[in-house]
Design an enzyme around this catalytic site. Sequence first.
Site, PDB file in Angstrom:
ATOM      1  N   GLY A 136     -31.416   4.337 -23.585  1.00 56.89           N
ATOM      2  CA  GLY A 136     -30.132   4.467 -22.922  1.00 56.89           C
ATOM      3  C   GLY A 136     -29.384   5.722 -23.334  1.00 56.89           C
ATOM      4  N   PHE A 137     -29.696   6.260 -24.510  1.00 61.55           N
ATOM      5  CA  PHE A 137     -28.944   7.419 -24.990  1.00 61.55           C
ATOM      6  C   PHE A 137     -29.603   8.735 -24.619  1.00 61.55           C
ATOM      7  CE2 PHE A 137     -27.647   4.183 -28.169  1.00 61.55           C
ATOM      8  CZ  PHE A 137     -26.313   4.124 -27.787  1.00 61.55           C
ATOM      9  N   GLY A 138     -30.889   8.687 -24.479  1.00 58.40           N
ATOM     10  CA  GLY A 138     -31.557   9.942 -24.193  1.00 58.40           C
ATOM     11  C   GLY A 138     -33.044   9.845 -24.466  1.00 58.40           C
ATOM     12  N   ARG A 139     -33.687  10.990 -24.462  1.00 52.70           N
ATOM     13  CA  ARG A 139     -35.129  11.004 -24.634  1.00 52.70           C
ATOM     14  C   ARG A 139     -35.503  11.258 -26.087  1.00 52.70           C
ATOM     15  NH1 ARG A 139     -38.106  13.682 -20.196  1.00 52.70           N
ATOM     16  NH2 ARG A 139     -37.474  12.600 -18.313  1.00 52.70           N
ATOM     17  N   VAL A 140     -36.659  10.735 -26.460  1.00 49.46           N
ATOM     18  CA  VAL A 140     -37.130  10.922 -27.821  1.00 49.46           C
ATOM     19  C   VAL A 140     -38.450  11.690 -27.765  1.00 49.46           C
ATOM     20  CG1 VAL A 140     -37.782   9.782 -29.967  1.00 49.46           C
ATOM     21  CG2 VAL A 140     -36.048   8.766 -28.496  1.00 49.46           C
ATOM     22  N   ASP A 197     -26.372  -1.703 -32.740  1.00 45.16           N
ATOM     23  CA  ASP A 197     -27.359  -1.707 -31.647  1.00 45.16           C
ATOM     24  C   ASP A 197     -28.678  -2.315 -32.107  1.00 45.16           C
ATOM     25  OD1 ASP A 197     -28.225  -1.320 -29.097  1.00 45.16           O
ATOM     26  OD2 ASP A 197     -28.656   0.817 -29.331  1.00 45.16           O
ATOM     27  N   LEU A 239     -41.846  10.599 -26.445  1.00 47.70           N
ATOM     28  CA  LEU A 239     -42.228   9.298 -26.993  1.00 47.70           C
ATOM     29  C   LEU A 239     -41.661   8.179 -26.138  1.00 47.70           C
ATOM     30  CD1 LEU A 239     -41.669   9.855 -30.811  1.00 47.70           C
ATOM     31  CD2 LEU A 239     -43.837   9.416 -29.676  1.00 47.70           C
TER      32      LEU A 239
END
Length: 672
Positions: free
Chosen positions: A356-360, A472, A352
């Site tokens: 910044g934290f990772g992939r969705v 955030d 999707l």
Amino acid sequence: MLLLVLLLFCTRSLPVRSSSDQFVYNGFTGANLAVDDSSFVTSDGLLVLTNGTNRLKGHATYPSLLHFRNKSPNSSIHVLSSFSTTFVFAILSEYTDLSGYGIALFIAAAKNFSTTLSYEYMGLFNIESNGNASNHIFAVELDTIRNVNMGDIDSNHVGIDINGLKSVKAASAGYYDDKGNGVFRNLTMISGEVMQVWVDYDAKRAELNVTLAPAQVPKPKKPLLSHQVDLSTVITEWAYVGFSSSLGDMSSRHCILGWSFALNGSATPLSYTKLPKLPKARPSSHMVLSVVLPLAIVMFILTVVGAVFFLVRRRIKYAELQESWEDEFRPHRFSYKVLFHATNGFSDDKLLGAGGFGRVYKGTLPAHKLEIAVKKVSHDSRQGIKEFIAEITSIGRLEHKNLVRLLGYCRRKHELLLVYEYLSNGSLDKHLHNHEMDRTLVWDTRFHIIKGVSLGLSYLHDNCEKVVIHRDIKASNVLLDAEMNGRLGDFGLARLYDHGTDPLTTHVVGTIGYLAPELARTSKSTPLTDVFSFGMFLLEVACGRRPVLLDDTQDSHVCWLVDWVLEHWGKGDLIGSMDKRLGGNYDIDQASLVLKVGLLCSRPSPCSRPVMRQVVQYLEGSMPLPDMSPTSPNFGTLALLQSDGFEAYDMPFSVSSKTSCILESDCLSGGR
Ligand SMILES: Nc1ncnc2c1ncn2[C@@H]1O[C@H](COP(=O)(O)OP(=O)(O)OP(=O)(O)O)[C@@H](O)[C@H]1O
Ligand SMILES: *[C@@H]1O[C@H](CO)[C@@H](O)[C@H](O)[C@H]1NC(C)=O
Ligand SMILES: *[C@@H]1O[C@H](CO)[C@@H](O)[C@H](O)[C@H]1NC(C)=O
Ligand SMILES: *[C@@H]1O[C@H](CO)[C@@H](O)[C@H](O)[C@H]1NC(C)=O
Ligand SMILES: *[C@@H]1O[C@H](CO)[C@@H](O)[C@H](O)[C@H]1NC(C)=O
Ligand SMILES: *[C@@H]1O[C@H](CO)[C@@H](O)[C@H](O)[C@H]1NC(C)=O
Ligand SMILES: *[C@@H]1O[C@H](CO)[C@@H](O)[C@H](O)[C@H]1NC(C)=O
Ligand SMILES: *[C@@H]1O[C@H](CO)[C@@H](O)[C@H](O)[C@H]1NC(C)=O
Ligand SMILES: [Mg+2]
């Protein structure tokens, strides 16, 4: 002396002619058979024609020539005598269904078979000589290989061969059982069973009979093969009798136990009691030990190794990390395997987006047909994970229509997976800053989203016994459901990555502009740092601009949205900062309300910001805004920053924070 030498020489060079017309061997000890190649006679008297593998051939010949044709009393014609012979054989094969090629009893003019070939030529012929009438070879073959070149009927037959291995007549091995009223019974020659063969030729009638029977069974009345054939042109006056044998690629032993021959009469019957014993017929046990057992062991080992490999791979592939403190969160836990399959193995076409934290990844839980969004966060340090999971699961328990529901989580080594409900309309920033599609959100939708998000955040701050700080807030973390309700997602994630300690990580760059200035100094998130971010978010939605812009027209100077709005306000044109794409289609009062609340929330000094409960009331219109002017010192301009560019990111905040006399914590208690 000379005579003796001459005699010796003669016996060596000239073929020995037999004066006898019959012989009988119950075992071959002392028979003095001429053996060659792989043939030999064991100490027990067993004649082993071929012993081993790899296309061996072997011959055993009665040492002397026999006088097959005698002069007729009244003429010079040599008349062929009748003959009769019988032998007992056994084929000991490595396998019960494969062997080859077989044994042949032959009557031949010569006994030098050095030029013959093994396997399909049975050691009697070669490619050129096969079928040539000048061979003068008669044979009865016991053929255990079906050779199409030789016109074989099957792989277990008895055939009559004249000068070649294309049998003139053949029959499947078997016998007509006299005890069973002559019923035909099959025999398998390679079974390792001892069997007997009779070959009878009546020269007067030119009739040849070949009979086969199992050991100890008296010669059957009806022969297996009966054939009219004149052998007088085939068999020479003086001829050798013997056995020839050949092997293919299978390991087997072709054995002859006894043999009897007679010219002009029937062969002396063999005495089974005197025949040598076969070597321990080990085929079955041999096979178990040498073939089946190793094979079984290898198969077993392969299976075990395969299973272990599969399980280990599975373990590694689906390995999770679980610690005892997680027990209380177990209901919120997903198994990695479920998530793996739900997202097609985290395939790229399910991606999707990446933050910044990772992939969705998008996924579907097959059990409930529920659409989910799985966020894969790489997480190496154990630090903070416990608090984080405690917090997010507690938020997951809170149900609010303006919060993205967290369905659960999963932990692996170096990885944390967060499972959210899937929101079909994606994140707000895509709608807001999507220039290509030019489908700008209309003001009513924007205002609806703003109010929703303010409710969600206020709920986090005020609802429960415990204050939850989002940390955030930004347009990309506001997701839109099917009814375009704004819903806050990604709460608490920033806790895992301490913004304050490492402000220039990739993640923070994406978040730049949303971070309250005091964070740079204290590194401590408070509800008021959330309020600051929310203020930025309000301005972003209203103006359709990101909180920080690199302004290319002004030498790549950083342009802060707050300053830009303040600038417009200072010129008495607050509304002029509104998103141009709206084309003026908005309620002026609502627009200026949003802009002013945005400015209020994003004041540098935390104490001068409202709390979320107040923000909700302002936006709902149930509480009037305090008096504000663009020149109010509380707005503490960020313009200072413009001269210093990006590097001075945290500088103005320290400057402005000097003006704030009250600690954030005091503000907090005071504000609530
Ligand atoms: N629950 C969800 N439903 C639908 N789409 C989602 C969902 N969560 C995330 N997305 C999509 O995945 C993208 C990436 O999200 P992600 O949160 O990783 O990045 P971000 O929000 O831009 O940055 P951050 O890491 O700071 O949150 C989003 O822009 C959004 O389009
Ligand atoms: C024949 O086979 C037996 C048993 O397999 C073996 O002991 C013997 O050495 C072999 N002889 C020859 C000449 O190969
Ligand atoms: C002599 O030989 C001929 C055939 O060559 C045969 O027909 C005849 O009977 C023989 N005579 C005797 C007395 O054997
Ligand atoms: C068999 O014949 C070949 C040639 O055909 C010859 O070289 C060899 O010496 C002969 N062997 C014997 C034992 O006579
Ligand atoms: C048969 O063999 C002989 C002698 O070896 C040879 O002269 C003759 O040509 C052969 N015949 C055929 C048809 O091959
Ligand atoms: C005997 O062998 C033949 C051919 O191999 C086969 O058709 C037949 O069924 C067999 N009979 C018995 C009783 O095994
Ligand atoms: C061949 O067998 C038949 C019986 O089937 C018998 O009559 C005949 O005499 C036999 N011939 C020889 C040469 O044994
Ligand atoms: C075999 O019998 C025939 C007559 O039937 C005779 O001519 C011949 O000499 C005999 N051979 C031997 C070896 O006894
Ligand atoms: Mg996000």
